[in-house]
Motif scaffolding. Sequence first.
Motif, PDB file in Angstrom:
ATOM      1  N   TYR A  29       0.845  -1.198   0.000  1.00 37.94           N
ATOM      2  CA  TYR A  29       0.000   0.000   0.000  1.00 37.94           C
ATOM      3  C   TYR A  29       0.880   1.247   0.000  1.00 37.94           C
ATOM      4  CZ  TYR A  29      -3.456   3.465   1.500  1.00 37.94           C
ATOM      5  OH  TYR A  29      -4.263   4.567   1.579  1.00 37.94           O
ATOM      6  N   SER A  30       0.522   2.230  -0.816  1.00 36.54           N
ATOM      7  CA  SER A  30       1.287   3.465  -0.929  1.00 36.54           C
ATOM      8  C   SER A  30       0.700   4.518   0.009  1.00 36.54           C
ATOM      9  CB  SER A  30       1.262   3.961  -2.378  1.00 36.54           C
ATOM     10  OG  SER A  30       2.007   5.156  -2.501  1.00 36.54           O
ATOM     11  N   TRP A  31       1.348   4.726   1.140  1.00 37.11           N
ATOM     12  CA  TRP A  31       0.876   5.667   2.143  1.00 37.11           C
ATOM     13  C   TRP A  31       1.157   7.110   1.717  1.00 37.11           C
ATOM     14  CZ3 TRP A  31      -1.927   4.113   6.308  1.00 37.11           C
ATOM     15  CH2 TRP A  31      -1.861   2.749   6.662  1.00 37.11           C
ATOM     16  N   SER A  32       0.286   8.005   2.160  1.00 42.67           N
ATOM     17  CA  SER A  32       0.485   9.427   1.939  1.00 42.67           C
ATOM     18  C   SER A  32      -0.072  10.175   3.144  1.00 42.67           C
ATOM     19  CB  SER A  32      -0.227   9.883   0.661  1.00 42.67           C
ATOM     20  OG  SER A  32      -0.047  11.277   0.459  1.00 42.67           O
ATOM     21  N   PHE A  33       0.818  10.805   3.905  1.00 37.67           N
ATOM     22  CA  PHE A  33       0.390  11.539   5.093  1.00 37.67           C
ATOM     23  C   PHE A  33       0.590  13.037   4.870  1.00 37.67           C
ATOM     24  CE2 PHE A  33       1.379   7.326   6.874  1.00 37.67           C
ATOM     25  CZ  PHE A  33       0.171   7.074   7.508  1.00 37.67           C
ATOM     26  N   PRO A  34      -0.329  13.851   5.363  1.00 34.99           N
ATOM     27  CA  PRO A  34      -1.399  13.504   6.313  1.00 34.99           C
ATOM     28  C   PRO A  34      -2.695  12.978   5.694  1.00 34.99           C
ATOM     29  CG  PRO A  34      -1.392  15.861   5.969  1.00 34.99           C
ATOM     30  CD  PRO A  34      -0.222  15.320   5.181  1.00 34.99           C
ATOM     31  N   GLN A  35      -2.760  12.839   4.361  1.00 33.52           N
ATOM     32  CA  GLN A  35      -4.020  12.472   3.717  1.00 33.52           C
ATOM     33  C   GLN A  35      -4.622  11.189   4.280  1.00 33.52           C
ATOM     34  OE1 GLN A  35      -1.282  13.583   2.244  1.00 33.52           O
ATOM     35  NE2 GLN A  35      -1.682  14.546   0.241  1.00 33.52           N
ATOM     36  N   ASP A  36      -3.790  10.210   4.657  1.00 31.55           N
ATOM     37  CA  ASP A  36      -4.313   8.917   5.106  1.00 31.55           C
ATOM     38  C   ASP A  36      -4.972   8.972   6.478  1.00 31.55           C
ATOM     39  OD1 ASP A  36      -4.074   6.763   3.157  1.00 31.55           O
ATOM     40  OD2 ASP A  36      -1.943   7.236   3.157  1.00 31.55           O
ATOM     41  N   HIS A  37      -4.895  10.118   7.151  1.00 30.29           N
ATOM     42  CA  HIS A  37      -5.684  10.256   8.382  1.00 30.29           C
ATOM     43  C   HIS A  37      -7.174  10.404   8.069  1.00 30.29           C
ATOM     44  CE1 HIS A  37      -1.928  10.554  10.393  1.00 30.29           C
ATOM     45  NE2 HIS A  37      -1.728  11.842  10.219  1.00 30.29           N
ATOM     46  N   TRP A  38      -7.500  10.785   6.840  1.00 29.57           N
ATOM     47  CA  TRP A  38      -8.891  10.991   6.445  1.00 29.57           C
ATOM     48  C   TRP A  38      -9.498   9.691   5.909  1.00 29.57           C
ATOM     49  CZ3 TRP A  38      -5.790  14.950   7.354  1.00 29.57           C
ATOM     50  CH2 TRP A  38      -6.335  16.166   7.779  1.00 29.57           C
ATOM     51  N   ALA A  39     -10.743   9.728   5.500  1.00 29.35           N
ATOM     52  CA  ALA A  39     -11.501   8.525   5.153  1.00 29.35           C
ATOM     53  C   ALA A  39     -10.986   7.852   3.886  1.00 29.35           C
ATOM     54  CB  ALA A  39     -12.977   8.871   4.993  1.00 29.35           C
ATOM     55  N   HIS A  40     -11.189   6.522   3.848  1.00 30.05           N
ATOM     56  CA  HIS A  40     -10.858   5.678   2.697  1.00 30.05           C
ATOM     57  C   HIS A  40     -12.142   4.957   2.273  1.00 30.05           C
ATOM     58  CE1 HIS A  40      -7.031   6.438   4.630  1.00 30.05           C
ATOM     59  NE2 HIS A  40      -6.406   6.057   3.526  1.00 30.05           N
ATOM     60  N   GLN A  41     -12.935   5.619   1.466  1.00 34.61           N
ATOM     61  CA  GLN A  41     -14.279   5.122   1.211  1.00 34.61           C
ATOM     62  C   GLN A  41     -14.323   3.931   0.248  1.00 34.61           C
ATOM     63  OE1 GLN A  41     -17.617   7.909   1.664  1.00 34.61           O
ATOM     64  NE2 GLN A  41     -16.162   9.518   1.080  1.00 34.61           N
ATOM     65  N   ASN A  42     -13.196   3.578  -0.353  1.00 39.74           N
ATOM     66  CA  ASN A  42     -13.151   2.362  -1.169  1.00 39.74           C
ATOM     67  C   ASN A  42     -12.943   1.112  -0.328  1.00 39.74           C
ATOM     68  OD1 ASN A  42     -13.519   3.779  -3.565  1.00 39.74           O
ATOM     69  ND2 ASN A  42     -11.326   4.091  -3.858  1.00 39.74           N
ATOM     70  N   PHE A  43     -12.627   1.290   0.958  1.00 38.83           N
ATOM     71  CA  PHE A  43     -12.520   0.175   1.894  1.00 38.83           C
ATOM     72  C   PHE A  43     -13.844   0.030   2.646  1.00 38.83           C
ATOM     73  CE2 PHE A  43      -8.127   1.123   1.052  1.00 38.83           C
ATOM     74  CZ  PHE A  43      -7.471  -0.092   1.158  1.00 38.83           C
ATOM     75  N   ARG A  44     -14.125  -1.174   3.086  1.00 39.17           N
ATOM     76  CA  ARG A  44     -15.422  -1.488   3.695  1.00 39.17           C
ATOM     77  C   ARG A  44     -15.614  -0.814   5.049  1.00 39.17           C
ATOM     78  NH1 ARG A  44     -19.636  -1.995   5.496  1.00 39.17           N
ATOM     79  NH2 ARG A  44     -21.052  -3.761   5.632  1.00 39.17           N
ATOM     80  N   THR A  45     -14.610  -0.880   5.900  1.00 41.57           N
ATOM     81  CA  THR A  45     -14.736  -0.337   7.260  1.00 41.57           C
ATOM     82  C   THR A  45     -13.459   0.389   7.651  1.00 41.57           C
ATOM     83  OG1 THR A  45     -13.919  -2.397   8.257  1.00 41.57           O
ATOM     84  CG2 THR A  45     -16.304  -2.155   8.041  1.00 41.57           C
ATOM     85  N   GLU A  46     -13.619   1.319   8.555  1.00 42.35           N
ATOM     86  CA  GLU A  46     -12.450   1.980   9.150  1.00 42.35           C
ATOM     87  C   GLU A  46     -12.864   2.617  10.463  1.00 42.35           C
ATOM     88  OE1 GLU A  46     -10.903   5.273   6.792  1.00 42.35           O
ATOM     89  OE2 GLU A  46     -12.858   5.509   5.841  1.00 42.35           O
ATOM     90  N   TRP A  47     -11.864   2.879  11.288  1.00 39.61           N
ATOM     91  CA  TRP A  47     -12.148   3.564  12.549  1.00 39.61           C
ATOM     92  C   TRP A  47     -10.969   4.395  13.006  1.00 39.61           C
ATOM     93  CZ3 TRP A  47     -12.328  -1.858  12.318  1.00 39.61           C
ATOM     94  CH2 TRP A  47     -11.267  -2.544  12.933  1.00 39.61           C
ATOM     95  N   TRP A  48     -11.327   5.413  13.776  1.00 32.54           N
ATOM     96  CA  TRP A  48     -10.390   6.294  14.464  1.00 32.54           C
ATOM     97  C   TRP A  48     -10.677   6.113  15.954  1.00 32.54           C
ATOM     98  CZ3 TRP A  48     -13.457   7.360  10.350  1.00 32.54           C
ATOM     99  CH2 TRP A  48     -12.866   7.815   9.164  1.00 32.54           C
TER     100      TRP A  48
END
Length: 371
Positions: A29-48
Amino acid sequence: MKTFKVALPFVLCLVAYPQDVWEQPSSDYSWSFPQDHWAHQNFRTEWWYVTGFLESETDTQRTFAYQFTFFRIGVTPNAVQTSSRWGARAVIMGHAAITDLRDGTHTFAEILYRGAPLLSGVGSYPESTIAWAKAAPGSSGEWRLEADGNAFNATMRDENVGLGMSLRMRPQKPLVFQGPNGFSKKNSEGTAASMYYTFPRLTVDGFIVVGNTTERVRGTGWMDREFSSGSLSATQIGWDWFGLQLEDGRDIMIYILRDSSGTQDYGHATVIDTAGNPTYLSESEWSLQPSGSWTSESTGITYPMGWRLHIQSANLDVDVLPMSVQQENVSTNVPQLNYWEGAVSVTDRSGAPMGRGFAELTGYGGARPPV
């Protein structure tokens, strides 16, 4: 294709898309910060997820443990093609709790809304809002998680139960991936996994409301961030998770995933040194054994309560003990969503303090995990 129901203030039936429609976690996976702190709507679930400890500025003998969590549960990986303002791409769920560690009082609040205007949603980088939702029916205000470049800000209120938070959280240590490149396997094959990172130490200050009392507070925190499209395998029913902050400056993250028989199906541990460098340990390099149990009067669920943790390479042989057993979260929005989320102490074998942290115990007694 499966259908599941979510209990809301209204009845909402959601269609879950097949897993292969959603984006999957990947070791490259190609990380990009700070953008990856925000939502990833192509993934099924996420949490903060944030937990920690707060001291009253007016009464330093009064300590609180707190939890603040936003969940985004995807309905469709695609933008909703509808003229209706009620078309929902996701459901937003929020959980918050405060435990007064002096008297053992535990207060839990929750919200659950479809992602729609005036109800809830997620933001997009570079706007400050990460996730938001209106307060529970009968309460004013909003729940909100924001980032401003140097800190995360968490706000919630629920006047129905007498709970509120307005906290500013600044990382003390750098971000730590929980697995190589943040790829966190949940089974030996890696077919169940999440993208997972942690800020293991936060400096926190702000206000909390408990009952009719508003307290100016400061303290510490731990922040977890995960996104996935199926982080449990078909045979796994829940997990035991621990985030521990040791007095010598090290931090420990452990999770155990259990199968339907209640035995350990897969586990992982990360030891983070004082500079924030992680060491990943295989299951053979550590052990975590329950030393007691507790049965909830509210739900009748029996949880393990007290553990002995041994990590030879880290020179750790410690007891992990609940600071209060009354830290169970019982949802009224989602049937059978009950889990124990609580503050724990870490002591050596003689009982001398070595640290503190949080434990999360899900899937016991037939209860469903939060996601």
